[in-house]
Structure formats: structure tokens, C-alpha cells
Design a protein around this motif. Structure first.
Motif, PDB file in Angstrom:
ATOM      1  N   VAL A 164       0.829  -1.177   0.102  1.00  0.00           N
ATOM      2  CA  VAL A 164       0.087   0.025  -0.035  1.00  0.00           C
ATOM      3  C   VAL A 164       0.868   1.205   0.095  1.00  0.00           C
ATOM      4  O   VAL A 164       0.460   2.123  -0.669  1.00  0.00           O
ATOM      5  N   ALA A 165       1.783   1.132   0.789  1.00  0.00           N
ATOM      6  CA  ALA A 165       2.678   2.358   0.889  1.00  0.00           C
ATOM      7  C   ALA A 165       3.485   2.567  -0.445  1.00  0.00           C
ATOM      8  O   ALA A 165       3.338   4.099  -0.622  1.00  0.00           O
ATOM      9  N   ASP A 166       3.862   1.724  -0.945  1.00  0.00           N
ATOM     10  CA  ASP A 166       4.341   1.832  -2.463  1.00  0.00           C
ATOM     11  C   ASP A 166       3.603   2.816  -3.426  1.00  0.00           C
ATOM     12  O   ASP A 166       4.175   3.400  -4.077  1.00  0.00           O
ATOM     13  N   LEU A 167       2.279   2.739  -3.125  1.00  0.00           N
ATOM     14  CA  LEU A 167       1.292   3.763  -4.038  1.00  0.00           C
ATOM     15  C   LEU A 167       1.382   5.378  -3.680  1.00  0.00           C
ATOM     16  O   LEU A 167       1.315   6.205  -4.440  1.00  0.00           O
ATOM     17  N   PHE A 168       1.807   5.581  -2.383  1.00  0.00           N
ATOM     18  CA  PHE A 168       2.136   6.972  -2.046  1.00  0.00           C
ATOM     19  C   PHE A 168       3.332   7.400  -1.766  1.00  0.00           C
ATOM     20  O   PHE A 168       3.464   8.549  -1.590  1.00  0.00           O
TER      21      PHE A 168
ATOM     22  N   GLY B 235       8.058  -1.946  -4.627  1.00  0.00           N
ATOM     23  CA  GLY B 235       6.762  -2.301  -3.778  1.00  0.00           C
ATOM     24  C   GLY B 235       6.340  -3.718  -4.102  1.00  0.00           C
ATOM     25  O   GLY B 235       6.192  -4.651  -3.134  1.00  0.00           O
ATOM     26  N   GLU B 236       6.348  -4.122  -5.256  1.00  0.00           N
ATOM     27  CA  GLU B 236       6.017  -5.411  -5.801  1.00  0.00           C
ATOM     28  C   GLU B 236       6.902  -6.673  -5.109  1.00  0.00           C
ATOM     29  O   GLU B 236       6.832  -7.457  -4.556  1.00  0.00           O
TER      30      GLU B 236
ATOM     31  N   TRP C 120       9.245  -6.407  -2.578  1.00  0.00           N
ATOM     32  CA  TRP C 120       9.054  -6.498  -1.133  1.00  0.00           C
ATOM     33  C   TRP C 120       7.737  -7.178  -0.655  1.00  0.00           C
ATOM     34  O   TRP C 120       7.933  -8.087   0.189  1.00  0.00           O
ATOM     35  N   PHE C 121       6.743  -6.877  -1.364  1.00  0.00           N
ATOM     36  CA  PHE C 121       5.324  -7.538  -1.263  1.00  0.00           C
ATOM     37  C   PHE C 121       5.632  -8.792  -1.218  1.00  0.00           C
ATOM     38  O   PHE C 121       5.255  -9.840  -0.423  1.00  0.00           O
ATOM     39  N   LEU C 122       5.903  -9.329  -2.490  1.00  0.00           N
ATOM     40  CA  LEU C 122       5.994 -10.661  -2.941  1.00  0.00           C
ATOM     41  C   LEU C 122       7.000 -11.491  -1.935  1.00  0.00           C
ATOM     42  O   LEU C 122       6.784 -12.548  -1.523  1.00  0.00           O
ATOM     43  N   LEU C 123       8.150 -10.765  -1.449  1.00  0.00           N
ATOM     44  CA  LEU C 123       8.989 -11.531  -0.916  1.00  0.00           C
ATOM     45  C   LEU C 123       8.460 -11.908   0.555  1.00  0.00           C
ATOM     46  O   LEU C 123       8.713 -12.991   1.170  1.00  0.00           O
ATOM     47  N   LEU C 124       7.733 -10.903   1.218  1.00  0.00           N
ATOM     48  CA  LEU C 124       7.175 -11.023   2.609  1.00  0.00           C
ATOM     49  C   LEU C 124       6.076 -11.918   2.731  1.00  0.00           C
ATOM     50  O   LEU C 124       5.811 -12.879   3.394  1.00  0.00           O
ATOM     51  N   SER C 125       5.133 -11.978   1.553  1.00  0.00           N
ATOM     52  CA  SER C 125       4.014 -12.879   1.338  1.00  0.00           C
ATOM     53  C   SER C 125       4.510 -14.413   1.516  1.00  0.00           C
ATOM     54  O   SER C 125       4.211 -15.195   2.080  1.00  0.00           O
ATOM     55  N   SER C 126       5.681 -14.075   0.348  1.00  0.00           N
ATOM     56  CA  SER C 126       6.210 -16.062   0.356  1.00  0.00           C
ATOM     57  C   SER C 126       6.688 -16.419   1.662  1.00  0.00           C
ATOM     58  O   SER C 126       6.457 -17.542   2.235  1.00  0.00           O
ATOM     59  N   ALA C 127       7.410 -15.358   2.458  1.00  0.00           N
ATOM     60  CA  ALA C 127       7.991 -15.775   3.755  1.00  0.00           C
ATOM     61  C   ALA C 127       6.926 -16.102   4.796  1.00  0.00           C
ATOM     62  O   ALA C 127       7.206 -16.901   5.716  1.00  0.00           O
ATOM     63  N   ALA C 128       5.773 -15.148   4.772  1.00  0.00           N
ATOM     64  CA  ALA C 128       4.694 -15.576   5.470  1.00  0.00           C
ATOM     65  C   ALA C 128       4.068 -16.686   5.413  1.00  0.00           C
ATOM     66  O   ALA C 128       3.747 -17.616   6.420  1.00  0.00           O
ATOM     67  N   GLY C 129       4.051 -17.367   4.094  1.00  0.00           N
ATOM     68  CA  GLY C 129       3.621 -18.418   3.805  1.00  0.00           C
ATOM     69  C   GLY C 129       4.417 -19.730   4.192  1.00  0.00           C
ATOM     70  O   GLY C 129       4.147 -20.592   5.049  1.00  0.00           O
ATOM     71  N   ALA C 130       5.788 -19.545   4.081  1.00  0.00           N
ATOM     72  CA  ALA C 130       6.606 -20.488   4.494  1.00  0.00           C
ATOM     73  C   ALA C 130       6.827 -20.497   5.991  1.00  0.00           C
ATOM     74  O   ALA C 130       6.895 -21.658   6.643  1.00  0.00           O
ATOM     75  N   ALA C 131       6.615 -19.372   6.705  1.00  0.00           N
ATOM     76  CA  ALA C 131       6.029 -19.500   8.276  1.00  0.00           C
ATOM     77  C   ALA C 131       5.130 -20.016   8.822  1.00  0.00           C
ATOM     78  O   ALA C 131       5.079 -20.680   9.838  1.00  0.00           O
ATOM     79  N   LEU C 132       3.783 -20.050   8.196  1.00  0.00           N
ATOM     80  CA  LEU C 132       2.800 -20.798   8.508  1.00  0.00           C
ATOM     81  C   LEU C 132       2.919 -22.022   8.224  1.00  0.00           C
ATOM     82  O   LEU C 132       2.238 -22.798   9.088  1.00  0.00           O
ATOM     83  N   LEU C 133       3.703 -22.499   7.223  1.00  0.00           N
ATOM     84  CA  LEU C 133       3.350 -24.014   6.997  1.00  0.00           C
ATOM     85  C   LEU C 133       3.830 -25.026   8.133  1.00  0.00           C
ATOM     86  O   LEU C 133       3.068 -25.917   8.179  1.00  0.00           O
ATOM     87  N   PRO C 134       5.072 -24.785   8.819  1.00  0.00           N
ATOM     88  CA  PRO C 134       5.550 -25.505   9.825  1.00  0.00           C
ATOM     89  C   PRO C 134       4.590 -25.638  11.088  1.00  0.00           C
ATOM     90  O   PRO C 134       4.451 -26.791  11.686  1.00  0.00           O
ATOM     91  N   ALA C 135       3.578 -24.651  11.171  1.00  0.00           N
ATOM     92  CA  ALA C 135       2.786 -24.610  12.119  1.00  0.00           C
ATOM     93  C   ALA C 135       1.514 -25.282  11.901  1.00  0.00           C
ATOM     94  O   ALA C 135       0.415 -25.579  12.729  1.00  0.00           O
ATOM     95  N   SER C 136       1.264 -25.320  10.547  1.00  0.00           N
ATOM     96  CA  SER C 136      -0.265 -25.811  10.100  1.00  0.00           C
ATOM     97  C   SER C 136      -0.225 -27.316  10.349  1.00  0.00           C
ATOM     98  O   SER C 136       0.624 -28.174  10.220  1.00  0.00           O
ATOM     99  N   ARG C 137      -1.623 -27.725  11.134  1.00  0.00           N
ATOM    100  CA  ARG C 137      -1.696 -28.989  11.377  1.00  0.00           C
ATOM    101  C   ARG C 137      -2.966 -29.569  10.791  1.00  0.00           C
ATOM    102  O   ARG C 137      -3.451 -30.477  11.408  1.00  0.00           O
ATOM    103  N   ASP C 138      -3.445 -29.125   9.846  1.00  0.00           N
ATOM    104  CA  ASP C 138      -4.665 -29.562   8.894  1.00  0.00           C
ATOM    105  C   ASP C 138      -4.259 -29.585   7.625  1.00  0.00           C
ATOM    106  O   ASP C 138      -3.395 -28.661   7.057  1.00  0.00           O
ATOM    107  N   LEU C 139      -4.816 -30.413   6.752  1.00  0.00           N
ATOM    108  CA  LEU C 139      -4.159 -30.666   5.205  1.00  0.00           C
ATOM    109  C   LEU C 139      -4.847 -29.391   4.502  1.00  0.00           C
ATOM    110  O   LEU C 139      -3.841 -28.995   3.610  1.00  0.00           O
TER     111      LEU C 139
END
Lengths: 525, 510
Positions: free
Chosen positions: B38-42, B124-125, B127-146
């Protein structure tokens, strides 16, 4: 002999292992003011001599403080936890088996540093040379000082990288290929050895060599022992080297710089045989007994093969390289050591340990001499050296010739010099092998081994005749410098110890025998 | 009235309570990512570099929130009916992998700061993509349903495709992205098919419940369950770049911006093997006779092929350095799979060796990529030959790279690499997988050849006249990344216990 408090002894042993590493780091840093010397090169080479000298002094102090009435007991022990997750402990200690090896290693490194100070092999900066030499020293001293299987493996691996660079950067012709062959071959061996060590550790639930030796393989099933001996033995046999796994050795020796050859033959090969005695004999006695006849067979084949290869190289017109010849003679000599170990008797193992030390002293001296010869003539090719009648060293450089002749007769096992006792005891051990081993097989090995001593004598005498004798007037006109003063300094200790060990073998055997007796009896006696 | 109250008391509330601290590492990363977009726009063009620093700070904060979680005893999004079945669990395993992912992403971000500026990628794109991917990767080990698992997997991979294609106007880059995208989507589809089979058999998505119900599958459904298990594994095997799902690796690495190649080699791998670990040892222990041998064979193929291809990289071809790192990462993925295979034969705690190895690998491999990023600034061809004489030019960078390579090879002075390999070997020996251990031993020797060849090159005399080219100053974020990884590797070599303790003891609470 002298009373040194246990904590000082403990410090001395830890110092032996750690100080070379610190010295290696210091060698890479710029010299502090006041120690700059004539030039940066001279300063760093002097640093190498100082550090190895201090370490030699520490090793001698350790030997003096060692309780010679109880050589079977581990002394100067340190035992602290390092990696609890893997159950790796920094467990150091020295007994009658490792003490002579430690002192010899420290001595050879000091002599090599001293020799390099005056005669640096051609290559890149001496800074790296000294640093690598010191890392190598730390790895070899650690191999003989550690009492933990995984630490042993770590020390075993530590020598690979420095030795690789010493050969690849400061070596002679075809050094790249030789260096690769050395490191890939020995790494394959040691990784397989790691599998065996892990098998023992996982089954017995400890990596502690003392606990495992005391247990004497009672915890390990026969299958486990067989597998472990096969894997560990393979790794150690590559290092020793045992025929037919020796093929890396002649190339490495031929290409390595003089001090590299000296250390390779004098120290690195001993790591293999030491592993057999320290790990396989006490920890997996049943597995060892099953494989001992094969080990003995390979050992005597190595003895005969090594001598025949040397005879072929020594013959006129075969373009034999002297360094390669000495390398093959190492294969033969290490065959005697392995035969002694394979007999699994106190006599044989004591002989093996004695031959270990003798080989380190004598072959170290031989490589020094041949290296110096190569520097003088620009080649180690026997045919070029000898010309039509012989190189006539007696006439051209009498002291040099005499030293070479001395080293050669010591190597062939002349009674009264160090080479004699080890090989004789190893043959004695094989003559009357441990209970359960096939007597006829070992009698055959003894006979073949005895034949090997004859062949050894033959090729060494041929070498002496072709290099030392001859007509100084015939052949190319060149003046050969006789032994320099620094060469005397580097070689005399080896000569003196060869004579001392030959005349007073009890000095060494008194140390090793009680330890070996305890080792073979399963840590009980 | 009374009847209603009684009813309300009997029916447990349908609203799940949320433990915000437990999910903080993931949430912070995702929120910062959105904020940057969002900040990238402004933000004016000249202030764009600030976006990079916000992202770095966000990743650092997310990593810091792991500190209070290190006890590893939290879980949230649990079923109100069955508090044992949770969708998000922050146990020891999760915390270790999240640390790996977030710290790795932080290093990638440090490397990216200069790369984004120099190559004029849209900030903007990126950093957004990098952080999203990192968030997904960080979520993965914690997820305990398929379902969460698949969602996390996609969140981690979809932005990665775009990141690979980030180099504008570069044909290689877009081609790599397309190749990566198509093969990855196919793998995910196959995986989803497997998940649906498993759901059909067990009627649950929660891993622990799936594990329980797979224990006694009715005879006629057994084949379906087995097929489901096998198909689910395919998707994760693809992410780990296990042979035969590895072909996308070299081209993707070469086409991607260098920091992203490093990111894929570490975090991309982490995504694959955590998913693989979760489905195998948590969800499908009942079918270990199916996946155990399969993973062992995958491991054997992966390490052998990866190393064989890495050996064949000639030093003078363009991109040979990146290709070598790419193929060697395939080989390393093989080692990572060994303890997972071993877990099928003994107990699930063996996978601690995978984690320990992955932590070591993450530090040194990112370090190697950092040095590669530094060298590429003056020699953009990425040839191994360009590293000749690096020691004379940049002694510290050369020494660091030598140390990283020897850690990867597993030889002293790279002690941590050596002991990480020892734990992997130990798990194989422990599980009785002797053939795999011997094969791995041979692979270690092959790998040493190309790592040491590269190392030796660093210390050779440089070609041409010394000082011919002016030495450019290293940008400080890259230098910081090299220093951080080098210090980590050296400290770990002195105290391997810091990493290896995850290899002993249990990491899972459920």
C-alpha cells in the motif's frame, strides 16, 4: 620420570592439540612489531619454527612427566562434554601406546619447520605454508590424543585439507592429480570408517574409547562387530596404506614437497595403524579375529609387492624415481606393521608399534635425504642420477653419501638399528599367533614376510650402490654440495634416535608392552 | 429461559479463541508485506529504498517474536469439540523451522536491498512478494490440518514464481518463471488430489485425527488411502526439488535474481521438507511402509543426480557458479531426506537431524550466495572462473566463501558441516539403512571434489596484472549478510551443540 602435577599434565596435553591451531591463526596475521624479522617471509617461517619448537618442548615435558611405572593407565586426561546431542566429549588422554607417537610427531614437525626455514619449497606465500603445516600438526597430534570415536574421526579428517594444499601448491610435477587422488581416496575411506564408528556408537550407546575398550566388545553382537571391522578397517587400511588400497601413496609422495613427504610417511600413515590398535583390537575383538587372517594375507602381499616394485624401480633403465621408490618401500614396511597387528598377540602388536616409530624416523630421514638430493641434482630419477657408473656420492659428497647409506641399511632392518626390532617382533608374533587364529596360515605369512626382508635388503643395497658408489670422474662434471649445517641440524636427531631405539629397544617396549597387554586382555589385567 | 441456558451450557461455543502471540511471527510478516504494498502507492520514487528497510525491520521483528515462543508449548485454532485437534501449533518443530525461514528471509532481504536498487526492479511489488512468500513459509510448519497446509504451501510458492520473473526484459527470467510455475502447479494439483483421497478415507483434515483414523482403514478403502498418501507426497517432493521433480531447479536459479535464487535454495527447500515431514511423520505414520522406502529411494536418487550434475559444471561457462550452487542444493536436498526416510523405520524424532542439517545448510548456503552477489557486482557473468584469485582481491570474502564451501562439503575446518553430516549418517545407521548410508558416503566424496575445486580456485594467483581493476567497495548490507553468516558458521563450528540439540529429543507436542 619427573613429578609434574596432574593439572599441569592435563594442560600440556590440551596445549599440544590446541596450540598449533592458535599458531596457525597467528601465522595468518601480520607480525607484531619487534618480531618483524628481515622480511615478512622470514618472520612467518621463524614463527613456524618457534611454535613447533614450543610444542616439541611441551611433548617432551609430557613424556618426562608421564608415570612410566603405569604406562597402561591413561594419564593427563581431560574429559568434558562438547556436543551432548551427539554424545561427543572432549576426552583426551595419553598412555604408553600414544606417548611415543605424540613425541615423534612433535619432533618431525619441528624438524620440518626448521628445514623449511632454510629451504622453503617453491610455491606461493610462506604464510599459508606455515599455517597449513600447523593445522596439519594439530590434526595429527589430536588423532593420537583423543579418546572419543567421533573426535578421532574429526582429527582424522582435519589433516586432509592442509595436506591437499601442501601437495597441490608446493609440490612437484603432476601435483594436481596426485593431490586429488590423495584427498578423494582417503576421504572415501574415512567416510566409510565413520559409518563403522557410528555403528559401534549407536549399538553400544557410547563413543568413549575407554569405556568401549573396557567393555571389550561384550555389548556388540558378532554381526555388528564384523560390519564395524569391515567399515573401520577399510578406512584405516586406505590411510595405512594396505595393499591393494595403496595406489594413492606413490603419486602423493612423488609429487609432494620434501617436508610433505616426510610428514606423510612419518606421521600420517601412522594414524591408520594407530586406529587398528586403539579402536579395532580392543573394541571389536571378535570381528578383528574373524578378519585377522585376511589382514595378515594382505599385509604380506603388501610386503612382497612393495619390495618387488622397489626392485623394479631400482633396476637400470627403468627410469625409477627415488621418491616413488621410498614410497613403495613404505607400503612394504607398513605391511610388517599390519602383520604384527593381525597376529593379535602382545609380541606382534608391540612389534607393530615399534615398527611404526622406526618407520617414522627412518623413512622420514630417507625422504629428507632424497628431497635434498633432488634439490641438488634437479631430479630424483635414478637413471639420470646414476649415469653409467653411479652417482658416486661417496666421492663427491662423502657425508651425504654416508648418511644415505646409513638410512638405507637402517631401513632394511640391520640389527642394532631401529628398523630391526619392529619387523622381527612382528614376524615373531605371526609365527605364534593368538589363540583361534589359523597357525598354518600365519606360518606361511611369516615365511613370506621373511622373504620380504631379503627383497628389501636387495633393493636398498642396489640403491646404495647406484647412488653412493661409482666413479666420481666419470659422468657429468658437477659439484655437489655436501651436507649443509641446517641439514645436519634437521637430520641428526633422526639418526641419533634410530641408533638409540636400535640399541635400547626396552625404552619403547617398556612403554608399549603393559598398555598392549591390557588392551588385548580386554582392559582387565 | 432455563432450557435455553442449559442448552447454551451444553453446546460448546463455536468461536475459537485465538492466541495472538503464537501466530505473531506469521501475522507480522504478512501485515508488513501488505503495508509495503500500500505504501508503495504513496511514496515518492526517491524514498522507495525505505520500503526495503521497512521490510527488513518487519522480518527482524517477526524473528524476534519467536523468542517468547521458544518453549514450544502453544497451540491455537483448536476444535472446540476436540481441543486436541488444532490447526496451528507452535511446538519446538514449528519454532525451529520458523526461525530458519524468517532469519533466512531476513538475510535475503539484506541482499535484496542493493539488488533491487541496482537492477531497478519494482520495489513495492518485490518486497510485498518476498514478505508474502516468507509468511506462507512461516505458516507451513505450524499448520496441522491438510487445508491450512496446502494454503500455506501455495502462499509460499505463488509469490516465488513472480519473484523469479522479476528481472524485467530478461527472456531467461520470464522463461524460468513460466517453467517453475507450470511444473509447480501440476505438482500442487496432484497433491490436492491426494489430500482429497485421504479426506475421503478418514473424514478429517486434522493431521492428528487423520493419523488415528488411518490406523484402521476398512479393507476396500486401503488402496484409496495408499494412493492418497503417495500423491500427497509428490507435491512436497517437488518443492524439495527431489529427483525426479528437480528439473526446474537449474534454469530457475539462473533466471532468478541472485538473492531470490538463494531464497529458493534455502526457504524453498525448507517449505518442501517441513511439509513432507508433517504429512509423513504426523499424518501418515500408519503408512510408513509405503512412504519410508519411497523417501529413501528419492533421497538416493536426489543426492546422486544432484552431485553428478554439479561435478559436470565447467568453470568457464557463463552462470556456472549459480548452476553449481543449484545442483549442489539438489544434492543437499538428498541428505535432508535421509532422516525422514529413517523416521519410517525407527521413530519420528529422527527428523530432528533433518532440521539440524537444514539450519547449518541455511546459514552457509545463504552465505555462499551473499559472496556470489558481491562478486557478481564486478563480474556479472557468474562464472566459477571469475572467483580465481578472489583471496588476493577480497581476502575476507574469499575466506568466508572457502569456509562456507567446506561446511557444505563437511570437512574440517567446517566442523559444523561435518557434525551435521554425522547426525544424518547416524539416523541412517540407526534405522538400518546401510545401503543409503554407503551411497551417501560416496556422494560426500563426489561433492568434496567440486566444492574443493572451487575453494582451491579462490587462492590461486589472479589472472592478469594485479590491481588492474579498481576494487569497488562492498555495499554494506551485502557485507553485513556475509559477516552474519560467517560468524554464525564459525560460532557453530566451535559449539555445534547450538544447532545439534534439535537433533536429539522430541520436537513435537502432539
Amino acid at each position: 620420570m619427573i613429578d609434574i602435577s596432574p593439572s599441569v599434565m592435563q594442560f600440556l596435553l590440551a596445549f599440544l592439540v590446541a596450540a598449533p591451531l592458535l599458531g596457525a591463526v597467528a601465522a595468518l596475521l601480520p607480525a607484531p612489531p619487534g618480531l618483524k624479522g628481515r622480511s615478512p617471509e622470514q618472520a612467518v617461517l621463524r614463527h613456524g619454527v618457534t611454535v613447533t619448537g614450543v610444542i616439541l618442548a611441551a611433548a617432551i615435558a609430557l613424556a618426562l612427566g608421564f608415570d612410566h611405572d603405569a604406562p597402561a593407565r591413561f594419564q593427563a586426561t581431560t574429559d568434558i562434554s562438547w556436543i551432548p546431542a551427539l554424545d561427543v566429549r572432549i576426552h583426551l588422554g595419553v598412555d604408553g601406546i600414544s606417548l611415543p607417537l605424540l613425541v615423534m610427531t612433535a619432533l618431525l614437525f619441528f624438524l620440518c619447520a626448521l628445514y623449511s626455514y632454510f629451504k622453503l619449497p617453491a610455491g606461493p606465500s610462506p604464510k599459508a605454508f606455515v599455517a597449513l603445516l600447523l593445522v596439519l600438526e594439530s590434526g595429527t597430534l589430536a588423532t593420537f590424543a583423543v579418546l572419543d570415536l567421533l573426535l578421532f574421526f574429526l582429527a582424522f579428517e582435519m589433516v586432509l585439507i592442509p595436506m591437499y594444499f601442501l601437495i597441490a601448491r608446493w609440490g612437484g610435477a603432476q601435483r594436481q592429480a596426485a593431490a586429488w587422488k590423495f584427498i578423494l581416496y582417503t576421504l572415501l575411506g574415512s567416510v566409510v570408517m565413520l559409518l563403522g564408528l557410528l555403528l559401534i556408537g549407536v549399538t553400544a550407546d557410547t563413543f568413549d574409547m575407554v569405556a568401549l575398550a573396557t567393555d571389550n566388545g561384550r555389548e556388540l553382537s558378532r554381526t555388528t562387530q564384523l560390519l564395524a571391522v569391515l567399515a573401520i578397517g577399510l578406512g584405516l587400511a586406505v590411510k595405512t596404506p594396505m595393499w591393494p588400497l595403496h595406489t594413492w601413496l606413490p603419486d602423493a609422495h612423488t609429487a609432494a614437497p620434501t617436508v610433505g613427504s616426510v610428514l606423510l610417511a612419518g606421521v600420517l600413515l601412522k594414524m591408520g595403524t594407530y586406529g587398528f590398535v586403539r579402536i579395532l583390537l580392543p573394541v571389536t575383538p571378535d570381528g578383528m579375529a574373524a578378519f585377522a587372517p585376511y589382514l595378515g594375507a594382505f599385509a604380506v602381499v603388501g610386503i612382497v609387492y612393495g619390495s618387488l616394485a622397489c626392485l623394479a624401480l631400482a633396476r637400470k633403465g627403468n627410469k625409477g624415481d627415488l621418491k616413488r621408490l621410498i614410497a613403495y618401500s613404505s607400503v612394504g614396511h607398513m605391511g610388517f606393521v599390519l602383520l604384527g597387528i593381525a597376529s593379535m598377540t602382545p609380541t606382534g602388536v608391540n612389534g607393530a608399534l615399534f615398527a611404526n616409530i622406526a618407520h617414522g624416523l627412518i623413512t622420514g630421514l630417507l625422504f629428507f635425504l632424497v628431497g635434498a638430493l633432488k634439490d641438488r641434482y634437479g631430479t630424483a630419477d635414478l637413471d639420470t642420477l646414476a649415469g653409467a657408473t653411479g652417482a658416486a656420492l661417496y666421492g663427491r659428497a662423502p657425508r651425504f653419501g654416508a648418511l644415505l647409506a646409513f638410512a638405507a641399511v637402517a631401513s632394511l632392518g640391520l640389527p642394532g638399528l631401529a628398523g630391526f626390532w619392529g619387523e622381527m617382533l612382528a614376524l615373531f608374533g605371526a609365527f605364534d599367533p593368538a589363540e583361534g587364529l589359523s597357525r598354518p596360515a600365519f606360518l606361511t605369512y611369516t615365511a613370506v614376510g621373511a622373504l620380504g626382508t631379503l627383497l628389501t635388503a636387495a633393493y636398498l643395497l642396489v640403491v646404495v650402490r647406484r647412488v653412493c658408489m661409482g666413479d666420481p670422474k666419470a659422468g657429468p662434471e658437477l659439484t655437489v654440495a655436501d651436507v649443509h649445517r641446517y641439514e645436519f641440524a634437521a637430520w641428526t636427531p633422526l639418526v641419533a634416535l634410530t641408533v638409540l631405539a636400535g640399541l635400547w629397544p626396552a625404552l619403547l617396549l617398556g612403554l608399549t608392552d603393559p598398555a598392549v597387554q591390557q588392551l588385548l586382555a580386554g582392559g582387565t589385567s | 429461559m432455563t432450557a435455553l441456558t442449559v442448552l447454551a451450557a451444553d453446546t460448546p461455543s463455536l468461536v475459537q479463541s485465538v492466541d495472538w502471540l503464537a501466530i505473531a511471527p506469521v501475522v507480522i510478516t504478512a501485515v508488513v508485506g501488505l503495508a509495503v504494498l500500500v505504501a508503495d502507492l504513496f511514496v515518492a520514487e526517491r524514498h522507495k529504498p525505505a520500503l526495503g528497510w521497512i521490510s527488513v525491520a518487519g522480518l527482524a521483528a517477526a524473528t524476534a517474536t519467536l523468542l517468547p515462543l521458544r518453549a514450544g508449548d502453544r497451540s491455537t485454532f483448536c476444535l472446540t469439540a476436540d481441543p486436541e485437534a488444532c490447526s496451528y501449533v507452535a511446538d519446538g518443530f514449528t519454532v525451529v523451522v520458523q526461525f530458519l525461514v524468517l532469519a533466512g528471509a531476513l538475510l535475503t532481504a539484506l541482499l535484496s536491498v542493493t539488488a533491487v536498487r541496482d537492477t531497478r526492479m519494482p520495489a513495492g511489488e518485490y518486497w510485498f512478494l518476498l514478505l508474502s512468500s516468507a509468511a506462507g513459509a512461516a505458516l507451513l510448519p505450524a499448520s496441522r490440518d491438510l487445508a491450512t497446509l496446502i494454503v500455506a504451501l501455495e502462499v509460499a510458492s505463488l509469490p516465488a514464481f513472480a519473484l523469479v520473473g522479476m528481472r524485467r526484459g530478461d527472456r531467461l527470467s520470464s522463461e524460468a518463471a513460466l517453467k517453475f510455475f507450470l511444473s509447480s502447479v501440476t505438482a500442487t494439483a496432484v497433491s490436492l488430489m491426494g489430500v482429497s483421497f485421504v479426506y475421503a478415507v478418514t473424514g478429517s483434515l486434522h493431521l492428528t485425527q487423520v493419523a488415528d483414523r488411518l490406523e484402521d482403514v476398512p479393507g476396500q478403502l486401503d488402496t484409496l488411502a495408499m494412493a492418497g498418501v503417495a500423491l500427497t507426497l509428490v507435491g512436497f517432493a517437488f518443492k524439495t526439488a527431489a529427483v525426479p521433480f528437480h528439473f526446474w531447479v537449474p534454469d530457475t536459479y539462473v533466471g532468478a535474481p541472485l538473492p531470490i535464487a538463494g531464497y529458493l535454495s534455502v526457504i524453498g527447500k525448507a517449505v518442501g521438507f517441513t511439509g513432507l515431514i508433517l504429512v509423513t511423520v504426523i499424518a501418515f505414520p500408519a503408512y510408513s511402509q509405503v512412504w519410508g522406502p519411497a523417501v529413501a529411494v528419492l533421497a538416493a536418487l536426489t543426492m546422486t543426480l544432484g552431485n553428478a550434475a554439479a561435478v559436470r559444471q565447467s568453470a568457464d561457462r557463463p552462470n556456472s557458479a549459480v548452476r553449481l550452487l543449484a545442483w549442489s542444493s539438489v544434492g543437499q536436498a538428498g541428505y535432508l531426506l535421509v532422516p525422514i526416510a529413517a523416521a519410517a523405520y525407527t521413530e519420528r524424532d529422527q527428523i530432528g537431524s533433518t532440521l539440524a542439517y537444514a539450519l547449518m545448510y541455511a546459514a552457509v548456503n545463504l552465505g555462499a550466495f551473499a559472496v556470489a552477489a558481491l562478486v557478481a557486482r564486478t563480474k556479472p557473468l557468474h562464472r566459477i572462473g571469475d572467483y580465481r584469485g578472489l583471496y588476493a582481491e577480497r581476502p575476507l570474502a574469499a575466506l568466508s566463501l572457502a569456509f562456507f564451501l567446506l561446511c557444505l562439503a563437511g570437512l574440517p575446518p567446517g566442523i559444523i558441516g561435518l557434525f551435521a553430516k554425522v547426525t544424518v549418517f547416524q539416523s541412517a545407521v540407526d534405522a538400518g539403512l546401510g545401503w543409503l548410508a554407503v551411497l551417501m558416503a560416496i556422494n560426500v566424496v563426489i561433492a568434496l571434489y567440486y566444492y574443493l575445486r572451487w575453494t582451491a580456485l579462490l587462492f590461486r594467483a589472479p589472472e592478469g596484472a594485479p590491481g588492474a581493476q579498481a576494487r569497488t567497495k562492498a555495499p554494506w548490507p551485502v557485507a553485513a549478510a556475509i559477516v552474519a553468516t560467517a560468524i554464525t558458521a564459525v560460532v557453530l563450528s566451535g559449539a555445534p551443540q547450538l544447532v545439534l540439540r534439535v537433533a536429539s529429543g522430541s520436537l513435537f507436542t502432539q
